[in-house]
Scaffold this active site. Structure first.
Site, PDB file in Angstrom:
ATOM      1  N   GLU A 250       0.860  -1.201   0.000  1.00 36.36           N
ATOM      2  CA  GLU A 250       0.000   0.000   0.000  1.00 36.36           C
ATOM      3  C   GLU A 250       0.883   1.233   0.000  1.00 36.36           C
ATOM      4  OE1 GLU A 250      -2.332  -0.122   3.545  1.00 36.36           O
ATOM      5  OE2 GLU A 250      -3.566  -1.789   2.892  1.00 36.36           O
ATOM      6  N   LYS A 252       2.519   4.509   1.419  1.00 33.97           N
ATOM      7  CA  LYS A 252       2.753   5.018   2.782  1.00 33.97           C
ATOM      8  C   LYS A 252       2.705   6.538   2.685  1.00 33.97           C
ATOM      9  CE  LYS A 252       5.734   4.607   6.866  1.00 33.97           C
ATOM     10  NZ  LYS A 252       5.505   5.919   7.410  1.00 33.97           N
ATOM     11  N   ARG A 257      -2.129   9.881  11.112  1.00 34.59           N
ATOM     12  CA  ARG A 257      -2.933   8.670  11.241  1.00 34.59           C
ATOM     13  C   ARG A 257      -4.176   8.972  12.073  1.00 34.59           C
ATOM     14  NH1 ARG A 257      -0.374   3.000  12.539  1.00 34.59           N
ATOM     15  NH2 ARG A 257      -2.214   1.663  12.646  1.00 34.59           N
ATOM     16  N   ARG A 273      -2.658   9.299  16.611  1.00 32.52           N
ATOM     17  CA  ARG A 273      -1.652   8.270  16.869  1.00 32.52           C
ATOM     18  C   ARG A 273      -1.381   8.107  18.361  1.00 32.52           C
ATOM     19  NH1 ARG A 273       2.497   5.541  17.239  1.00 32.52           N
ATOM     20  NH2 ARG A 273       4.261   5.450  15.832  1.00 32.52           N
ATOM     21  N   GLU A 303      -4.936   7.329   6.832  1.00 27.90           N
ATOM     22  CA  GLU A 303      -3.995   8.441   6.961  1.00 27.90           C
ATOM     23  C   GLU A 303      -4.675   9.673   6.358  1.00 27.90           C
ATOM     24  OE1 GLU A 303      -1.088   7.828   8.445  1.00 27.90           O
ATOM     25  OE2 GLU A 303       0.288   9.424   7.852  1.00 27.90           O
ATOM     26  N   PHE A 342      -7.129   2.442   5.316  1.00 29.57           N
ATOM     27  CA  PHE A 342      -6.363   1.214   5.119  1.00 29.57           C
ATOM     28  C   PHE A 342      -6.661   0.098   6.125  1.00 29.57           C
ATOM     29  CE2 PHE A 342      -3.349   4.222   7.205  1.00 29.57           C
ATOM     30  CZ  PHE A 342      -3.233   3.588   8.434  1.00 29.57           C
ATOM     31  N   ARG A 417       4.768  -3.308  17.188  1.00 33.65           N
ATOM     32  CA  ARG A 417       5.560  -3.175  15.971  1.00 33.65           C
ATOM     33  C   ARG A 417       5.960  -4.591  15.567  1.00 33.65           C
ATOM     34  NH1 ARG A 417       7.606   1.371  13.963  1.00 33.65           N
ATOM     35  NH2 ARG A 417       7.445   2.688  15.784  1.00 33.65           N
ATOM     36  N   LYS A 423       7.629  -1.446   6.692  1.00 32.12           N
ATOM     37  CA  LYS A 423       7.649  -0.202   5.914  1.00 32.12           C
ATOM     38  C   LYS A 423       8.900  -0.153   5.059  1.00 32.12           C
ATOM     39  CE  LYS A 423       9.228   2.310  10.016  1.00 32.12           C
ATOM     40  NZ  LYS A 423       9.006   3.414  10.926  1.00 32.12           N
TER      41      LYS A 423
END
Ligand code: ATP
Length: 569
Positions: A250, A252, A257, A273, A303, A342, A417, A423
């Site tokens: 996708e 970025k 966010r 966020r 986003e 997303f 994470r 990413k």
């Protein structure tokens, strides 16, 4: 519970400069707390009366608190102000003044934690005409009922400056020890906290229902979920290794966010966020979502980016102008936004958080009526890496940061994470070291051109495992003259007299001024080197300030583990 018991613990916490001791003191205390008080006590220890995301402000200014201290002690305001000038701290002023309370003012019974909590709630709720007086009177009643030490902490709580050095994670650690007997069970508390970032709810659940109760915590519309994060890799090959086969790529986007919640009654709340409620900043977005999302009840993520008339992406800095309390309507017109959706975590009574990406995204597509302002993130599903690379090049050409690569089978790992998202940013291709989001824990006085302000900031990464902040660099480059002038004023409210207990620093790096770890800055560095001077044992070389990361709180900073991994340790 008698509030004085909590005060005694606060006195102990205030004396300690070690994170382990903080946990020890808190967990021993939690074992003695009646179950019905545990949520209140967890909030109060963090200097709050509810979860952080509810952003309840007690709304008292220093002047009002001083007035209440004068009134509660039977002194005139001039005397209280004089002591304030000597101590420089409202809490110490309250303690000092009330210690010398004239004998004619007898204490009016004992203050319980429940009563303190209820009264603080009333202070927060008071609004409209006469509310300032009502707030002051309520505070007077609290100060009269507490000990001088108690008055010190109450004054700090109403001003939002309690700063016991305790964070949400410290409370979770202490709760795990107190209620399950083992610190390692914090893992289960943290898992529940990631879906329900409300320390009070977690405390109450573990106290009443134990670990089994925590397992049942699920998505609740209107309560934000800690956002899932992406891993970084050093090479494209590593992506293939970590996520073999078909993946989703996708765009970025470099925006903000947003997690959008709509409840059955049609109320939409937007969270940032760092889980702040930012609904008031984006009335336009609320309107678009009301029109373009067909489900009655949902939690979705995307986003938000700033766009021009033609829908073309505008820089992140332009979007930042939308982060405001005033002139919101004017800026809605000036800087239109678009949301690139997303993810979907909940729809019409059903939680999707443990469902695979593919199912979540398909359901998202089902409920979005696309328009100029509400779109789905650009997406490519493929196992052909030449094709994925082409997609990446296109995204970069359009001005995006790079791409996100997502595991089709991966669930939504709240607050983690993990390896379900990777990413890949344009900087990686240029073989530049990534940027780091670091916490400001101290400052050094400036000299020469920088005298009167700070010459450098002491910055730290977050050690998630140990719940502590370890220094990694001294940051002086990249700050404009204007920013430097603003720094002391901006950081003043975080200044503390001694090293916060969770901050780890080597003797050689002790700063002139300490700060409660709150402010996060984005820093670009040339490389990571070994260093005996920094608590992490590693340092960032040639660090340069990029921007403030107001969308992150201290515990969301780059972790020490990430830096170690990047350094190949
Ligand atoms: P960075 O500074 O690189 O954005 P971060 O720590 O803020 O890092 P990461 O988890 O590393 O966050 O990267 C994901 C971030 O990228 C998200 O928080 C989100 O704001 C942004 N983003 C942009 N497009 C997407 C997308 N398609 N899917 C998920 N996140 C996206």
């Amino acid at each position: 519970m008698d509030f004085q018991k909590l005060v005694d613990v606060y006195e102990e916490l205030e004396q300690t400069s070690s994170g382990n001791a903080l946990r020890e003191i808190l967990s021993t205390f939690f074992k003695t707390v009646p179950k019905e008080d545990i949520a209140m006590i967890s909030y109060l220890t963090l200097g709050q009366i509810t979860s952080e995301y509810e952003s309840v402000v007690l709304g008292m200014a220093e002047k009002m608190v001083l007035k209440a201290i004068a009134s509660a002690s039977g002194n005139d305001i001039a005397k209280v102000q004089k002591i304030m000038q000597e101590t420089g701290d409202v809490g110490l002023t309250a303690e000092k003044v009330l210690q010398k309370k004239p004998r004619t003012l007898v204490p009016v019974g004992k203050l319980t934690v429940q009563e303190l909590f209820d009264t603080l709630q009333k202070i927060a709720d008071a609004s409209g005409t006469g509310s300032q007086d009502r707030k002051t009177n309520l505070l007077v009643s609290l100060l009269q009922k507490s000990s001088p030490q108690g008055a010190k902490y109450i004054s700090r709580i109403v001003l939002g400056t309690l700063r016991m050095g305790v964070g949400d994670m410290t409370v979770l650690d202490a709760l795990a020890i107190a209620f399950t007997g083992e610190k390692k069970n914090k893992e289960y508390l943290e898992k529940a906290y990631n879906i329900c970032p409300d320390v009070g709810v977690i405390a109450e659940t573990i106290a009443h229902k134990g670990l089994k109760g925590l397992e049942k915590i699920d998505v609740h519309v209107g309560r934000p979920i800690k956002m899932m994060l992406a891993q970084r890799v050093k090479s494209w090959e590593e992506i293939q290794k970590k996520m073999p086969g078909k993946v989703a790529a996708e765009g970025k986007y470099d925006g903000e966010r947003v997690q959008a919640h709509r409840d059955k009654k049609g109320r939409i709340s937007l969270f940032s966020r760092r889980l702040e409620n930012i609904t008031d900043q984006f009335p336009d977005l609320v309107e678009y979502l009301q029109k373009q999302i067909t489900a009655k009840e949902y939690v979705i993520e995307g986003e938000v980016i700033a766009v021009d008339e033609k829908g073309k992406l505008l820089p992140f800095q332009t979007l930042m102008q939308r982060r405001r309390k005033y002139d919101v309507e004017e800026y809605v017109q000036k800087i239109p936004v678009q949301i690139k959706l997303f993810d979907l975590l909940f729809v019409n009574g059903e939680s999707y958080i443990h469902e695979p990406y593919e199912k979540r995204i398909a359901q998202l597509a089902n409920i979005v009526k696309k328009s100029k302002h509400v779109v789905l993130a650009d997406q490519l599903i493929s196992d052909d890496h030449t094709e994925i690379n082409r997609f990446f090049q296109n995204m970069v050409k359009e001005g995006d940061e790079g791409i996100m690569i997502k595991n089709l089978e991966g669930e939504y790992q709240a607050g983690t994470r993990g390896w379900n998202w990777i990413k890949w940013k344009k900087e990686y291709v240029k073989e530049m070291v990534d940027t780091f989001d670091l916490v400001v824990v101290g400052a050094f006085h400036g000299r020469g051109r920088r005298s009167g302000t700070y010459g450098a900031l002491l910055c730290a990464a977050y050690n998630k495992k140990k719940d502590q902040f370890e220094t990694v660099c001294k940051l002086g480059t990249g700050l404009t003259d204007e920013m430097l002038t603003e720094l002391p004023k901006m950081l003043a409210k975080y200044k503390v007299n001694t090293k916060p207990a969770r901050v780890m620093v080597k003797k050689e790096m002790e700063p002139d001024v300490w700060f409660d770890p709150k402010v996060v800055v984005e820093v670009l560095a040339a490389e990571i080197t070994k260093s005996p001077f920094h608590a992490l044992g590693l340092a960032l070389r040639f660090p340069r300030f990029i921007r403030y990361r107001e969308d992150k709180n201290a515990e969301q900073a780059t972790t020490t583990k990430e830096i170690q991994e990047m350094a190949g340790k």
